[in-house]
Design a protein around this motif. Structure first.
Motif, PDB file in Angstrom:
ATOM      1  N   GLY A   7     -49.129   5.169  -4.052  1.00  0.00           N
ATOM      2  CA  GLY A   7     -48.786   6.484  -3.751  1.00  0.00           C
ATOM      3  C   GLY A   7     -49.739   7.386  -2.843  1.00  0.00           C
ATOM      4  N   LEU A   8     -48.725   9.166  -3.110  1.00  0.00           N
ATOM      5  CA  LEU A   8     -49.159   9.594  -1.675  1.00  0.00           C
ATOM      6  C   LEU A   8     -50.443  10.981  -3.298  1.00  0.00           C
ATOM      7  CD1 LEU A   8     -47.369  10.317   1.762  1.00  0.00           C
ATOM      8  CD2 LEU A   8     -49.238   8.633   0.944  1.00  0.00           C
ATOM      9  N   GLU A   9     -51.171  11.681  -2.392  1.00  0.00           N
ATOM     10  CA  GLU A   9     -51.481  12.910  -3.517  1.00  0.00           C
ATOM     11  C   GLU A   9     -50.681  13.789  -2.632  1.00  0.00           C
ATOM     12  OE1 GLU A   9     -55.967  12.390  -4.560  1.00  0.00           O
ATOM     13  OE2 GLU A   9     -55.209  11.558  -2.398  1.00  0.00           O
ATOM     14  N   ILE A  10     -50.303  15.021  -3.583  1.00  0.00           N
ATOM     15  CA  ILE A  10     -49.869  16.172  -2.906  1.00  0.00           C
ATOM     16  C   ILE A  10     -51.167  17.222  -2.860  1.00  0.00           C
ATOM     17  CG2 ILE A  10     -48.479  18.229  -3.732  1.00  0.00           C
ATOM     18  CD1 ILE A  10     -47.279  15.188  -2.970  1.00  0.00           C
ATOM     19  N   HIS A  37     -47.086  13.852  -7.071  1.00  0.00           N
ATOM     20  CA  HIS A  37     -47.404  12.484  -5.884  1.00  0.00           C
ATOM     21  C   HIS A  37     -46.595  12.105  -5.293  1.00  0.00           C
ATOM     22  CE1 HIS A  37     -46.261  10.011  -9.772  1.00  0.00           C
ATOM     23  NE2 HIS A  37     -46.081   9.200  -8.831  1.00  0.00           N
ATOM     24  N   ILE A  38     -46.261  11.380  -4.053  1.00  0.00           N
ATOM     25  CA  ILE A  38     -44.759  10.072  -3.912  1.00  0.00           C
ATOM     26  C   ILE A  38     -45.330   9.180  -3.929  1.00  0.00           C
ATOM     27  CG2 ILE A  38     -43.841   9.928  -1.565  1.00  0.00           C
ATOM     28  CD1 ILE A  38     -44.763  12.293  -0.811  1.00  0.00           C
ATOM     29  N   THR A  39     -44.527   8.185  -5.371  1.00  0.00           N
ATOM     30  CA  THR A  39     -44.478   6.889  -4.828  1.00  0.00           C
ATOM     31  C   THR A  39     -44.374   6.256  -3.799  1.00  0.00           C
ATOM     32  OG1 THR A  39     -44.523   7.009  -7.722  1.00  0.00           O
ATOM     33  CG2 THR A  39     -44.333   4.935  -6.493  1.00  0.00           C
ATOM     34  N   LEU A  40     -45.329   5.299  -3.443  1.00  0.00           N
ATOM     35  CA  LEU A  40     -44.590   4.312  -2.220  1.00  0.00           C
ATOM     36  C   LEU A  40     -44.713   2.916  -2.818  1.00  0.00           C
ATOM     37  CD1 LEU A  40     -48.592   5.171  -0.469  1.00  0.00           C
ATOM     38  CD2 LEU A  40     -46.026   5.163   0.591  1.00  0.00           C
ATOM     39  N   HIS A 120     -40.120  11.041  -2.694  1.00  0.00           N
ATOM     40  CA  HIS A 120     -40.023  11.977  -3.780  1.00  0.00           C
ATOM     41  C   HIS A 120     -40.942  12.729  -4.002  1.00  0.00           C
ATOM     42  CE1 HIS A 120     -39.109   9.912  -6.863  1.00  0.00           C
ATOM     43  NE2 HIS A 120     -39.495  10.219  -7.096  1.00  0.00           N
ATOM     44  N   VAL A 121     -41.083  14.117  -5.055  1.00  0.00           N
ATOM     45  CA  VAL A 121     -42.095  14.414  -5.789  1.00  0.00           C
ATOM     46  C   VAL A 121     -41.249  14.856  -7.317  1.00  0.00           C
ATOM     47  CG1 VAL A 121     -44.002  16.113  -6.709  1.00  0.00           C
ATOM     48  CG2 VAL A 121     -43.468  15.380  -4.659  1.00  0.00           C
ATOM     49  N   THR A 122     -41.764  14.046  -8.149  1.00  0.00           N
ATOM     50  CA  THR A 122     -40.515  14.333  -9.282  1.00  0.00           C
ATOM     51  C   THR A 122     -40.988  15.034  -9.434  1.00  0.00           C
ATOM     52  OG1 THR A 122     -40.801  11.878 -10.029  1.00  0.00           O
ATOM     53  CG2 THR A 122     -41.058  13.674 -11.374  1.00  0.00           C
ATOM     54  N   LEU A 123     -40.586  16.456 -10.410  1.00  0.00           N
ATOM     55  CA  LEU A 123     -40.819  17.912 -11.282  1.00  0.00           C
ATOM     56  C   LEU A 123     -40.301  17.692 -12.348  1.00  0.00           C
ATOM     57  CD1 LEU A 123     -38.817  19.987  -8.299  1.00  0.00           C
ATOM     58  CD2 LEU A 123     -41.394  19.730  -8.506  1.00  0.00           C
ATOM     59  N   ALA A 124     -39.347  17.441 -13.186  1.00  0.00           N
ATOM     60  CA  ALA A 124     -39.254  16.748 -14.093  1.00  0.00           C
ATOM     61  C   ALA A 124     -38.606  15.738 -14.650  1.00  0.00           C
ATOM     62  CB  ALA A 124     -38.544  18.680 -14.658  1.00  0.00           C
ATOM     63  N   ARG A 125     -38.873  15.960 -16.403  1.00  0.00           N
ATOM     64  CA  ARG A 125     -37.746  14.857 -16.543  1.00  0.00           C
ATOM     65  C   ARG A 125     -37.522  15.027 -17.679  1.00  0.00           C
ATOM     66  NH1 ARG A 125     -39.760  10.175 -13.734  1.00  0.00           N
ATOM     67  NH2 ARG A 125     -41.668   9.884 -14.206  1.00  0.00           N
ATOM     68  N   LEU A 126     -36.118  14.912 -17.237  1.00  0.00           N
ATOM     69  CA  LEU A 126     -34.472  15.669 -17.936  1.00  0.00           C
ATOM     70  C   LEU A 126     -33.795  14.273 -19.051  1.00  0.00           C
ATOM     71  CD1 LEU A 126     -32.614  16.598 -15.036  1.00  0.00           C
ATOM     72  CD2 LEU A 126     -34.252  17.969 -16.179  1.00  0.00           C
ATOM     73  N   ARG A 153     -54.887   9.687   3.924  1.00  0.00           N
ATOM     74  CA  ARG A 153     -55.251   8.548   2.514  1.00  0.00           C
ATOM     75  C   ARG A 153     -53.879   8.397   1.855  1.00  0.00           C
ATOM     76  NH1 ARG A 153     -59.737  10.589  -1.652  1.00  0.00           N
ATOM     77  NH2 ARG A 153     -58.352  11.583  -2.966  1.00  0.00           N
ATOM     78  N   PHE A 154     -54.045   7.130   1.457  1.00  0.00           N
ATOM     79  CA  PHE A 154     -53.031   6.731  -0.048  1.00  0.00           C
ATOM     80  C   PHE A 154     -53.937   6.396  -1.105  1.00  0.00           C
ATOM     81  CE2 PHE A 154     -52.888   2.736   2.620  1.00  0.00           C
ATOM     82  CZ  PHE A 154     -53.524   1.796   2.287  1.00  0.00           C
ATOM     83  N   VAL A 155     -53.400   6.492  -1.714  1.00  0.00           N
ATOM     84  CA  VAL A 155     -53.995   5.849  -3.276  1.00  0.00           C
ATOM     85  C   VAL A 155     -53.987   4.551  -4.320  1.00  0.00           C
ATOM     86  CG1 VAL A 155     -54.866   7.367  -5.377  1.00  0.00           C
ATOM     87  CG2 VAL A 155     -54.584   8.493  -3.539  1.00  0.00           C
ATOM     88  N   LEU A 156     -54.132   3.891  -5.044  1.00  0.00           N
ATOM     89  CA  LEU A 156     -54.229   3.369  -6.303  1.00  0.00           C
ATOM     90  C   LEU A 156     -54.321   3.543  -6.878  1.00  0.00           C
ATOM     91  CD1 LEU A 156     -52.565   0.046  -6.803  1.00  0.00           C
ATOM     92  CD2 LEU A 156     -55.796  -0.424  -6.837  1.00  0.00           C
TER      93      LEU A 156
END
Length: 180
Positions: A7-10, A37-40, A120-126, A153-156
């Motif tokens: 993913g990518l960090e915010i 984060h943004i999941t890749l 997307h960036v998840t803000l909340a679980r509903l 950069r991207f991240v594991l």
């Protein structure tokens, strides 16, 4: 056996802006801003040997740095919303990077990702959200736009199996290369 995803960090300031949006939705379990984060590519629970192979392959990813911007909010789940998110503005560079991660995972024997990539960036679980408050949140944040930010950069990431994910740990990071 690690549970991994790329993913990518915010950036911190963008995460803080998202954090300030929290509240006003009955049935929302808000995500901690350190977990934005943004999941890749979700990889899942894999053995250590495959995790090492994936990490090695990710080192060879050739991609240039690029800019992203978050724009608007939405929900996943249709008539039974289960996640509230900030959307990512369309980016060909992001799609290419995600496709590269998908290809690496498939070449190493993982099944194709079953869901269409929707950055997307998840803000909340509903859980059984009160729809009126949810619609109010969406209406009041429909014009949200983050500042444009650089992705270099991207991240594991790894996570512990838990309800809703998090906390996430950075296992490795991979610099994107200017001048490609």
């Amino acid at each position: 056996m690690p549970r991994l995803f790329t993913g990518l960090e915010i950036p911190e300031d963008v995460a803080f802006d998202l954090f300030l949006m929290q509240g006003g939705v009955s049935g929302a379990r808000w995500i901690h801003r350190d977990s934005y984060h943004i999941t890749l590519r979700f990889i899942g629970d894999i053995d250590d040997a495959l995790a090492r192979e994936i990490s090695l392959e990710l080192e060879g990813v050739a991609a240039r740095p690029f800019r992203l911007q978050l724009a608007g909010c939405g929900v996943f789940g249709g008539n039974k919303p289960h996640a509230l998110f900030a959307a990512v503005e369309e980016s060909a560079d992001l799609r290419r990077l995600q496709f590269t991660h998908e290809r690496i995972c498939q070449l190493l024997g993982l099944p194709p990702e079953s869901r269409k990539f929707a950055p997307h960036v998840t803000l909340a679980r509903l859980k059984d959200p009160e729809l009126r408050s949810l619609h109010g949140f969406l209406a009041s944040h429909s014009l949200y736009r983050s500042r444009p930010f650089d992705v270099d950069r991207f991240v594991l990431f790894s996570s512990r199996p838990s309800r809703g994910g998090g906390p996430y740990a950075v296992e490795e990071f991979y610099q994107l290369q200017a001048g490609l």
